[in-house]
Design an enzyme around this catalytic site. Structure first.
Site, PDB file in Angstrom:
ATOM      1  N   HIS A 204       0.801  -1.237   0.000  1.00 33.62           N
ATOM      2  CA  HIS A 204       0.000   0.000   0.000  1.00 33.62           C
ATOM      3  C   HIS A 204       0.831   1.283   0.000  1.00 33.62           C
ATOM      4  O   HIS A 204       0.279   2.384   0.043  1.00 33.62           O
ATOM      5  CB  HIS A 204      -1.011   0.006   1.155  1.00 33.62           C
ATOM      6  N   CYS A 327      -1.547  16.940  17.938  1.00 32.12           N
ATOM      7  CA  CYS A 327      -2.950  16.602  17.693  1.00 32.12           C
ATOM      8  C   CYS A 327      -3.085  15.448  16.713  1.00 32.12           C
ATOM      9  O   CYS A 327      -4.082  14.760  16.667  1.00 32.12           O
ATOM     10  CB  CYS A 327      -3.702  17.806  17.154  1.00 32.12           C
TER      11      CYS A 327
HETATM   12  C1  LIG Z   1       4.081   2.181   6.257  1.00 27.37           C
HETATM   13  C2  LIG Z   1       5.358   1.701   6.815  1.00 27.37           C
HETATM   14  C3  LIG Z   1       5.427   0.536   7.563  1.00 27.37           C
HETATM   15  C4  LIG Z   1       4.214  -0.274   7.920  1.00 27.37           C
HETATM   16  O1  LIG Z   1       3.688  -0.892   6.808  1.00 27.37           O
HETATM   17  P1  LIG Z   1       2.264  -1.641   6.898  1.00 27.37           P
HETATM   18  O2  LIG Z   1       2.150  -2.351   5.604  1.00 27.37           O
HETATM   19  O3  LIG Z   1       1.268  -0.559   7.053  1.00 27.37           O
HETATM   20  O4  LIG Z   1       2.315  -2.543   8.054  1.00 27.37           O
HETATM   21  C5  LIG Z   1       6.645   0.142   8.050  1.00 27.37           C
HETATM   22  N1  LIG Z   1       7.753   0.860   7.796  1.00 27.37           N
HETATM   23  C6  LIG Z   1       7.727   1.994   7.082  1.00 27.37           C
HETATM   24  C7  LIG Z   1       8.973   2.749   6.840  1.00 27.37           C
HETATM   25  C8  LIG Z   1       6.522   2.468   6.584  1.00 27.37           C
HETATM   26  O5  LIG Z   1       6.503   3.601   5.905  1.00 27.37           O
END
Ligand SMILES: *Cc1c(COP(=O)(O)O)cnc(C)c1O
Length: 495
Positions: A204, A327
């Site tokens: 994602h 916030c």
């Molecule tokens: C978004 C992110 C994660 C977590 O990823 P998920 O797929 O949401 O668990 C871990 N490390 C970094 C650097 C991220 O940007």
């Protein structure tokens, strides 16, 4: 692009690429079996997963069989860190040491803290002021017992990119395993697995759906890596659970598209990022967070001195972005990443992270520039750095009385200004540094002061003011600072 606001939060999650969404829905609608089954619906699912494994592996230049599909980078980080260290400790029956940076993602820091709680020695190194770790600093911090070094490739808040090949060379020379969290850089920077033992990434952040990711595991690490989810033994026993075929297939396509379009996207994003910086860098005192050169194409993180972060952020309703202010973070603390780069609490809170992606347009960048400039102007006009706005009153020979309370350093400062005629208020104004509720309460207060007598100056109570502006109970203290300023005003008026 979405719901009338400029989406500048690609580092938090990217909208799913429409081509990926279409493929995901198509796979979901197929009558697929369990990929572990030998009948034809099962084999079809297994074939889709195999195709995705090849596509995802190609993005990082790995062999398909060296990938473990997970639910995302959080799970990949947990598996690599907990699984590696627990496996190694079981094999070696000895103490150990893990080394990481204070600026890592929470999904790295939390498993590392868990290991520390379990008795492991941990080093949380502080990067330099640009956010970088030098190979020399890494070499100096390694110990004979070090079992794992875990580092972000590109930082999610600042976009700073570590020199992984140089750091990996240090680890290899010392025979220490290296885990890299590449959630932000995968699909955005050229990336390989040379010298890397474990590499985490997630769909994602590169145009795929939420809830699916991968961990690359170097072939010689399979033996000791301890699974953290056990059961049916899927994914070579390292991650039990029926694989989510549609998610994995979509992840595969997202990786293929990201790889094919990476260079063009990067060039375009650097252009947009520079346009944004150009539009904001002449603002007084603005600071770029993180190294100016070693950075991701799509992230710009700026701090704004002299303005309160929550007020700045809440005024930017037409932008979807992230901030280092209280916030926005569930912890209620200023960004620990920016604090580790040496920014003080005020600067860590008054930071904005702009993260750009595939759908970002020049018009959105211009909207962002205009909105930030407008809000800074509004807040700076109220700030203690400005002289009291009473020139017109003095010119008219009106007597001016002022009272102030609080401290910007502590997050709230208020100055009330009255133009008085004998015992009565003629006109009232304020200056303030504080959260949106504090500003709103000051605004409401000065609207009620004109015409009041010195002896009955205070309309209502701080508790009523709090209610009127919809501030949470925790913010009563800020209303008391406004009352303090009002009392100081009364004292000044008498003298
Ligand atoms: C978004 C992110 C994660 C977590 O990823 P998920 O797929 O949401 O668990 C871990 N490390 C970094 C650097 C991220 O940007």
């Amino acid at each position: 692009m979405t719901q009338g606001c400029a989406y500048l939060d690609y580092a938090a999650t990217t909208p799913v690429d429409p081509r990926v969404a279409a493929f995901l829905s198509q796979v979901l609608a197929e009558n697929l079996g369990n990929p572990g089954a030998t009948h034809s619906p099962g084999r079809r699912a297994a074939a889709l997963i195999a195709q995705a494994r090849t596509r995802v592996a190609a993005l990082i230049g790995a062999a398909p069989q060296d990938l473990v599909f997970t639910s995302g980078a959080t799970e990949s980080n947990n598996l690599a860190i907990l699984g590696h260290v627990r496996g190694e400790r079981a094999a070696r029956r000895q103490g150990g040491h893990v080394l990481t940076l204070a600026t890592e993602h929470k999904s790295v820091l939390a498993p590392v803290r868990r290991l520390e709680h379990d008795g492991l020695a941990v080093s949380l190194l502080r990067p330099d002021a640009a956010g970088l770790l030098s190979p020399q600093a890494l070499a100096a911090a390694l110990r004979p017992q070090t079992l794992l070094v875990t580092l972000l490739h590109a930082n999610n808040e600042t976009g700073v990119v570590q020199d992984i090949p140089a750091l990996a060379a240090v680890c290899q020379e010392r025979g220490v395993a290296l885990h890299v969290d590449a959630a932000q850089s995968a699909g955005k920077l050229p990336l390989g697995v040379a010298g890397i033992d474990y590499l985490s990434f997630t769909a994602h952040k590169l145009g795929g759906p939420q809830g699916v990711g991968a961990l690359y595991v170097a072939p010689h690490r399979y033996v000791t890596l301890e699974p953290q989810l056990i059961g049916g033994g899927q994914e070579r026993g390292l991650r039990s659970g029926t694989p989510a075929t549609h998610q994995i297939a979509a992840f595969g396509l997202a990786c293929e598209l990201a790889a094919a379009e990476r260079e063009g996207n990067a060039r375009r994003l650097v252009g947009l990022r520079e346009r944004l910086l150009q539009g904001l860098q002449d603002l007084p005192g603005v600071l770029l967070n993180g190294d100016p050169v070693r950075r991701l194409p799509g992230i710009l993180n700026l701090s704004f001195p002299g303005v309160e972060g929550e007020s700045l952020y809440s005024g930017l309703a037409e932008l979807a972005l992230s901030t280092g202010s209280a916030c926005n973070s569930s912890s209620g603390e200023p960004s620990y990443v920016l604090r580790a780069l040496g920014r003080d609490t005020q600067l860590a809170q008054s930071s904005l992270r702009f993260s750009l992606g595939r759908g970002t347009t020049p018009a959105e960048i211009d909207t962002a520039i205009a909105a930030v400039r407008r809000e800074l102007l509004r807040l700076r006009a109220l700030s203690p750095a400005q002289p009291p706005p009473v020139g017109d009153w003095l010119a008219q020979g009106v007597r001016v009385v002022t009272g102030e309370a609080g401290e910007t350093r502590l997050g709230t400062w208020v100055r009330l200004l009255l133009g008085v005629d004998g015992e009565f208020v003629k006109a009232a104004r304020f200056q303030a540094y504080g959260c949106p509720h504090t500003l709103a309460a000051c605004q409401a207060l000065v609207a009620q002061l004109p015409g009041r007598h010195r002896a009955a100056l205070q309309p209502g109570s701080p508790e009523q003011w709090r209610g009127a502006v919809g501030a949470p109970v925790e913010k009563l203290g800020r209303m008391l600072i406004i009352e303090d300023a009002l009392r100081a005003l009364q004292d000044a008026w008498l003298n």
